[in-house]
Scaffold this active site. Structure first.
Site, PDB file in Angstrom:
ATOM      1  N   LEU A   1       4.954  -6.552  12.926  1.00 13.66           N
ATOM      2  CA  LEU A   1       6.333  -7.049  12.929  1.00 13.66           C
ATOM      3  C   LEU A   1       7.332  -5.977  12.475  1.00 13.66           C
ATOM      4  O   LEU A   1       7.006  -5.088  11.713  1.00 13.66           O
ATOM      5  CB  LEU A   1       6.465  -8.308  12.081  1.00 13.66           C
ATOM      6  CG  LEU A   1       6.047  -8.297  10.616  1.00 13.66           C
ATOM      7  CD1 LEU A   1       7.125  -7.710   9.744  1.00 13.66           C
ATOM      8  CD2 LEU A   1       5.752  -9.729  10.183  1.00 13.66           C
TER       9      LEU A   1
ATOM     10  N   THR B   1       0.869  -1.185   0.000  1.00 14.68           N
ATOM     11  CA  THR B   1       0.000   0.000   0.000  1.00 14.68           C
ATOM     12  C   THR B   1       0.904   1.234   0.000  1.00 14.68           C
ATOM     13  O   THR B   1       0.980   1.949   0.995  1.00 14.68           O
ATOM     14  CB  THR B   1      -0.938   0.037   1.230  1.00 14.68           C
ATOM     15  OG1 THR B   1      -0.128  -0.098   2.419  1.00 14.68           O
ATOM     16  CG2 THR B   1      -1.946  -1.072   1.201  1.00 14.68           C
TER      17      THR B   1
ATOM     18  N   CYS C   1       7.591   1.816   6.608  1.00 14.27           N
ATOM     19  CA  CYS C   1       6.331   1.952   7.356  1.00 14.27           C
ATOM     20  C   CYS C   1       6.128   3.327   7.971  1.00 14.27           C
ATOM     21  O   CYS C   1       5.154   4.016   7.641  1.00 14.27           O
ATOM     22  CB  CYS C   1       6.273   0.901   8.448  1.00 14.27           C
ATOM     23  SG  CYS C   1       6.502  -0.746   7.799  1.00 14.27           S
TER      24      CYS C   1
ATOM     25  N   HIS D   1      15.994   5.973  21.238  1.00 10.92           N
ATOM     26  CA  HIS D   1      17.364   6.131  20.743  1.00 10.92           C
ATOM     27  C   HIS D   1      17.385   7.285  19.756  1.00 10.92           C
ATOM     28  O   HIS D   1      16.742   7.220  18.702  1.00 10.92           O
ATOM     29  CB  HIS D   1      17.834   4.862  20.032  1.00 10.92           C
ATOM     30  CG  HIS D   1      17.928   3.674  20.944  1.00 10.92           C
ATOM     31  ND1 HIS D   1      18.918   3.554  21.890  1.00 10.92           N
ATOM     32  CD2 HIS D   1      17.163   2.587  21.061  1.00 10.92           C
ATOM     33  CE1 HIS D   1      18.739   2.424  22.560  1.00 10.92           C
ATOM     34  NE2 HIS D   1      17.674   1.819  22.075  1.00 10.92           N
TER      35      HIS D   1
ATOM     36  N   THR E   1      -1.281  -2.683   5.556  1.00 12.45           N
ATOM     37  CA  THR E   1      -1.668  -1.514   6.338  1.00 12.45           C
ATOM     38  C   THR E   1      -2.609  -0.660   5.500  1.00 12.45           C
ATOM     39  O   THR E   1      -2.210  -0.130   4.463  1.00 12.45           O
ATOM     40  CB  THR E   1      -0.412  -0.720   6.735  1.00 12.45           C
ATOM     41  OG1 THR E   1       0.382  -1.573   7.551  1.00 12.45           O
ATOM     42  CG2 THR E   1      -0.761   0.538   7.503  1.00 12.45           C
TER      43      THR E   1
ATOM     44  N   GLY F   1      13.288   6.037   9.303  1.00 10.60           N
ATOM     45  CA  GLY F   1      13.060   5.745   7.888  1.00 10.60           C
ATOM     46  C   GLY F   1      12.298   4.440   7.769  1.00 10.60           C
ATOM     47  O   GLY F   1      11.579   4.044   8.688  1.00 10.60           O
TER      48      GLY F   1
ATOM     49  N   GLY G   1      18.808   9.614  16.834  1.00  8.96           N
ATOM     50  CA  GLY G   1      19.553   9.235  15.637  1.00  8.96           C
ATOM     51  C   GLY G   1      19.299  10.191  14.493  1.00  8.96           C
ATOM     52  O   GLY G   1      18.896  11.346  14.707  1.00  8.96           O
TER      53      GLY G   1
HETATM   54  C1  UGA Z   1       7.885  -0.556  12.292  1.00  8.22           C
HETATM   55  C2  UGA Z   1       7.220  -0.919  13.640  1.00  8.22           C
HETATM   56  O1  UGA Z   1       8.224  -0.948  14.666  1.00  8.22           O
HETATM   57  C3  UGA Z   1       6.529  -2.281  13.556  1.00  8.22           C
HETATM   58  O2  UGA Z   1       5.843  -2.550  14.768  1.00  8.22           O
HETATM   59  C4  UGA Z   1       5.516  -2.240  12.400  1.00  8.22           C
HETATM   60  O3  UGA Z   1       4.861  -3.492  12.223  1.00  8.22           O
HETATM   61  C5  UGA Z   1       6.234  -1.895  11.125  1.00  8.22           C
HETATM   62  O4  UGA Z   1       6.878  -0.611  11.268  1.00  8.22           O
HETATM   63  C6  UGA Z   1       5.196  -1.869  10.027  1.00  8.22           C
HETATM   64  O5  UGA Z   1       4.292  -1.016  10.056  1.00  8.22           O
HETATM   65  O6  UGA Z   1       5.200  -2.760   9.160  1.00  8.22           O
HETATM   66  P1  UGA Z   1      10.169  -1.234  11.061  1.00  8.22           P
HETATM   67  O7  UGA Z   1       9.822  -0.165  10.066  1.00  8.22           O
HETATM   68  O8  UGA Z   1      10.606  -2.564  10.566  1.00  8.22           O
HETATM   69  O9  UGA Z   1       8.911  -1.499  12.034  1.00  8.22           O
HETATM   70  O10 UGA Z   1      11.372  -0.679  11.929  1.00  8.22           O
HETATM   71  P2  UGA Z   1      11.599  -0.057  13.381  1.00  8.22           P
HETATM   72  O11 UGA Z   1      12.467  -0.955  14.158  1.00  8.22           O
HETATM   73  O12 UGA Z   1      10.334   0.357  14.000  1.00  8.22           O
HETATM   74  O13 UGA Z   1      12.458   1.248  13.002  1.00  8.22           O
HETATM   75  C7  UGA Z   1      11.912   2.296  12.203  1.00  8.22           C
HETATM   76  C8  UGA Z   1      12.863   3.450  12.119  1.00  8.22           C
HETATM   77  O14 UGA Z   1      12.970   4.128  13.371  1.00  8.22           O
HETATM   78  C9  UGA Z   1      14.289   3.076  11.736  1.00  8.22           C
HETATM   79  O15 UGA Z   1      14.789   4.016  10.814  1.00  8.22           O
HETATM   80  C10 UGA Z   1      15.049   3.132  13.065  1.00  8.22           C
HETATM   81  O16 UGA Z   1      16.414   3.405  12.904  1.00  8.22           O
HETATM   82  C11 UGA Z   1      14.325   4.274  13.732  1.00  8.22           C
HETATM   83  N1  UGA Z   1      14.444   4.247  15.214  1.00  8.22           N
HETATM   84  C12 UGA Z   1      13.842   3.267  15.933  1.00  8.22           C
HETATM   85  C13 UGA Z   1      15.151   5.246  15.866  1.00  8.22           C
HETATM   86  O17 UGA Z   1      15.713   6.178  15.226  1.00  8.22           O
HETATM   87  N2  UGA Z   1      15.211   5.223  17.237  1.00  8.22           N
HETATM   88  C14 UGA Z   1      14.616   4.259  17.960  1.00  8.22           C
HETATM   89  O18 UGA Z   1      14.711   4.320  19.214  1.00  8.22           O
HETATM   90  C15 UGA Z   1      13.924   3.252  17.303  1.00  8.22           C
END
Ligand code: UGA
Length: 448
Positions: free
Chosen positions: A153, A86, A263, A254, A122, A260, A256
């Site tokens: 996930l 989507t 999602c 965290h 989504t 990105g 940063g």
């Molecule tokens: C995210 C959600 O965490 C999942 O629960 C959801 O299912 C998914 O989107 C989705 O909608 O499909 P994801 O995009 O795989 O998962 O990655 P994340 O681990 O959430 O990280 C997203 C971004 O946030 C990354 O760029 C990461 O570096 C950043 N981030 C995350 C930070 O800058 N600081 C943090 O503390 C955590």
């Protein structure tokens, strides 16, 4: 139970393989014949830890197969999942639902007997109603229920998230559909799984509200990091100090280069559009979107600062290109805007990423040089920039780096090193929201 999974992207493939591992019989369907061919040959089109083994095991057990045509699988299935993309619609940021509706029409044409059609993609609030309308128009006699079952996930930890979820949300008020969904997820209830049933629209909104909240949490700590830099405080200690309050919690704090991925950027934008249309604008999330977009562009200034503004003609070694570790996904990765900004300012970029380089070559300017490891790209560099916190970058040999770099300068956009240690090692060191090269205020490490 027989399951048809339409779409073999991250969500479809991981969910399909995990349902098969629960003991269900799953057919994963994709129109992309080359993908299906790969999967049949046992090759996985994406990088996701553990997925190759999971797919191989369930294929061998006869519980998982792949097809380009959905007819047979949908006819046999009690549950048909729509897990197609989507993407953001060009121009307006709304989610593009054309693939979802196309799948719904195809399902309607071939479904036999009672079938639960589950949207795992989504999708904005109200899409379930539309999917139901599309199906009923095509087949007024079809015996179907349309259910929402959003996926939570994370890439890189997807199998663990699927098998040990914090919760499973199912949006349906139909008792027959509820029974099918309960049976599907029964293997998880052995682990006291919180299976939560809601109205369909509520379930659709839970998915967006969850992602928007997490994006907001990250953006909050990122802005707090900027403030820390101005007032001489340490954002890791601030994160730990507030995260120990159970009401706040330590995760997703965290600081940063900005969030990105496939999602958060897409979903936050789509949610603001839905809210505007509904006459209940989400001003906080609108601001989160704007602040994060600006951050991803502006964070390259840290490199200029580390080089005291002398940037033209300098060589920058970049470690980490994917939007986060343990994935090959480059979508909306901060690395893209940072590298473009560095090149625009007249710098040369040498880059390395354990999994993302193939995709990066398609997205980044052709002038970028790709190396085989951190030390190759650091050769002759004026500054090393860590953009993504892969484990492989957590224990770099700084003595070696000092001998091969033109000057010892490190910009650590994920705060994986300690400022005082970098100072001791003789590196000029810039990180996010922490004093530059000065002793850390606390010995406590960042809250997870
Ligand atoms: C995210 C959600 O965490 C999942 O629960 C959801 O299912 C998914 O989107 C989705 O909608 O499909 P994801 O995009 O795989 O998962 O990655 P994340 O681990 O959430 O990280 C997203 C971004 O946030 C990354 O760029 C990461 O570096 C950043 N981030 C995350 C930070 O800058 N600081 C943090 O503390 C955590």
């Amino acid at each position: 139970m027989r399951v048809a999974m339409i779409g073999t992207g991250y969500v479809g493939l991981v969910s399909g393989a995990c349902f098969a591992d629960f003991g269900h019989h799953v057919t994963c369907i994709d129109k992309d014949a080359s993908k299906i061919e790969m999967l049949r040959e046992g090759r996985i089109p994406i990088f996701e830890p553990g997925l190759d083994e999971l797919v191989a095991r369930n294929k061998a057990a006869g519980r998982l197969d792949f097809d380009t045509d959905l007819t047979r699988a949908v006819k046999e299935a009690e549950a048909v999942f729509i897990a197609v993309g989507t993407p953001s619609r060009r121009g307006d940021g709304h989610a593009d639902l054309s693939y979802v509706f196309a799948a719904a029409r195809e399902i309607a044409n071939v479904a036999e007997g009672y079938t639960v059609v589950v949207t795992k993609s989504t999708v904005p609030v109200g899409t379930g109603d539309e999917v139901e309308r599309v199906i009923r128009e095509a087949r007024p006699d079809a015996d179907i229920s349309v259910v929402s079952n959003p996926e939570f996930l994370r890439e890189g930890a997807a199998i663990e998230d699927f098998k040990r979820p914090d919760r499973v949300v199912v949006g349906t008020e139909d008792p027959r559909a509820r029974a099918v969904m309960s049976a599907l997820y029964r293997p998880l209830s052995l682990n006291n799984l919180p299976l939560m049933f809601t109205a369909r629209r509520t379930s659709e909104l839970i998915k967006y509200a969850g992602n928007a909240f997490l994006a907001m949490k990250i953006t909050f700590i990122n802005e707090m990091a900027d403030l820390c830099e101005q007032v001489g405080a340490n954002v890791q200690d601030v994160a730990r100090g507030i995260g120990l309050d159970n009401r706040i919690g330590p995760k997703f704090l965290h600081a940063g280069p900005g969030y990105g991925g496939s999602c958060f950027p897409k979903d936050t934008l789509a949610l603001t559009r839905t809210a505007q249309q509904a006459g209940a604008p989400l001003r906080i999330i609108e601001t989160v979107v704007a602040v994060n977009d600006v951050r991803k562009l502006a964070i390259a200034r840290k490199v200029e600062k580390a080089l005291n503004g002398q940037v033209r003609g300098k060589t920058i070694a970049v470690l980490g290109l994917t939007f986060k570790p343990n994935t090959d996904d480059m979508r909306e990765s901060p690395a893209i805007s940072i590298i473009n900004a560095l090149i625009d300012k007249g710098m040369q970029v040498r880059a390395y990423d354990p999994e993302g380089m193939e995709e990066a070559k398609r997205l980044l300017p052709a002038s970028v040089f790709y190396g085989t490891g951190p030390y190759e790209v650091a050769e002759g560099a004026d500054c090393l920039v860590i953009i993504t916190e892969w484990d492989a970058f957590r224990a770099l040999d700084f003595e070696r780096l000092k001998t091969i770099m033109r000057q010892p300068v490190l910009v650590d956009l994920r705060n994986i090193y300690v400022p005082e240690q970098m100072a001791q090692l003789g590196f000029a060191y810039e990180s996010v929201g922490r004093p530059t090269g000065a002793p850390a205020e606390s010995q406590l490490t960042a809250a997870e």
